[in-house]
Enzyme design. Structure first.
Site, PDB file in Angstrom:
ATOM      1  CB  CYS A   1      41.990  30.575  44.179  1.00 30.90           C
ATOM      2  SG  CYS A   1      41.354  30.002  45.770  1.00 30.90           S
TER       3      CYS A   1
ATOM      4  NE  ARG B   1      47.262  36.900  44.477  1.00 35.23           N
ATOM      5  CZ  ARG B   1      46.342  36.401  45.306  1.00 35.23           C
ATOM      6  NH1 ARG B   1      45.125  36.925  45.332  1.00 35.23           N
ATOM      7  NH2 ARG B   1      46.636  35.373  46.078  1.00 35.23           N
TER       8      ARG B   1
END
Length: 274
Positions: free
Chosen positions: A233, A173
């Site tokens: 995050c 990601r």
């Protein structure tokens, strides 16, 4: 003082009048943490719903609520700022760090995370309870810690000024090789950010690394522990794992509450893929 507590130490404290145990379980796949709590939890625990205790006016997931809203939610769970608070989750070490960070940010001083969480507690054959919690209400006096929460403007400035940004998402990601789980969010990372997937802070048994091993996890990605750090995050949950790890090393950090859910969804924020 360590911000982690072992299952052995927590078991020895069960029943103390000022001990408050909080199940802060949350998962990205939508699993019902409250249902799991009612099936089995540490004796005396209450359930803290990350999605419910959030800023309802924000389109972003589980953003920090106002001090007044947090105080009301904590008080309803029977938690006061002066209590000894222990947070855990059913994954081991995952969302409990976010709840730890929220309570610390709102002024609680004695807050720790159960190292290894409920899985390690279970594996050691320690007692469990079933059913919903029925806590007596308390008064939580908020005293927010200035600067603990990084806003979008802070991260924009950090990108331009070279302040260290550490991202807890997985490498795929972070590098833009895997799609984001939330629709409308671009793939990639903030320019210049470092990647430290939160799992790299953990031992094989699910407990957090300590001392030199923990410091090496951060140093291994090129982080300078003596310079300012912003953690981030996907939505501000596992960023708190990095914040917890840094705190264990005696290093402060700021947590970007909006994280990639905010940055990646905007059209006016730069994105890097590599």
């Amino acid at each position: 003082m360590s911000f982690l507590i072992s299952a052995e130490d927590l078991a020895a404290r069960l029943g103390r009048p000022n001990l408050r145990i909080i199940d802060g379980s949350w998962s990205l796949d939508g699993r019902d943490g409250r249902a799991d709590f009612e099936q089995a939890h540490v004796p005396g625990a209450v359930f803290f719903d990350l999605d419910a205790v959030s800023n309802a006016a924000s389109p972003l997931p589980h953003m920090m609520p106002s001090p007044a809203a947090f105080a009301a939610a904590a008080g309803a769970l029977g938690v006061a700022a002066a209590d000894q608070i222990v947070v855990y989750d059913t994954a081991g070490l995952f969302s409990a760090a976010r709840v730890w960070w929220m309570f610390r940010t709102m002024g609680a001083r004695d807050v720790r995370v159960l190292d290894g969480g409920l899985p390690l507690w279970r594996s050691q054959g320690r007692p469990l309870e079933r059913g919903a919690a029925t806590p007596r209400s308390a008064s939580f006096q908020v005293d927010p810690v200035p600067g603990a929460v990084a806003e979008l403007s802070d991260v924009r400035a950090a990108v331009g000024q070279g302040v260290q940004i550490v991202d807890a998402r997985g490498a795929a990601r972070f590098e833009g090789l895997a799609p984001e789980p939330r629709p409308g969010v671009r793939s990639g990372h903030m320019p210049g950010a470092l990647n430290l997937p939160y799992g790299q802070l953990l031992n094989p048994d699910g407990t957090m690394k300590r001392g030199a091993a923990l410091a090496q996890a951060f140093a291994g990605i090129g982080l300078d522990l003596d310079r300012p750090v912003i953690t981030t995050c996907g939505s501000g949950v596992t960023a708190a794992m990095l914040t917890l790890g840094l705190a264990e090393l005696g290093r402060p950090s700021r947590l970007y509450d909006g994280s990639w859910s905010e940055w990646g969804a905007r059209e006016d924020t730069p994105v890097q893929t590599d």
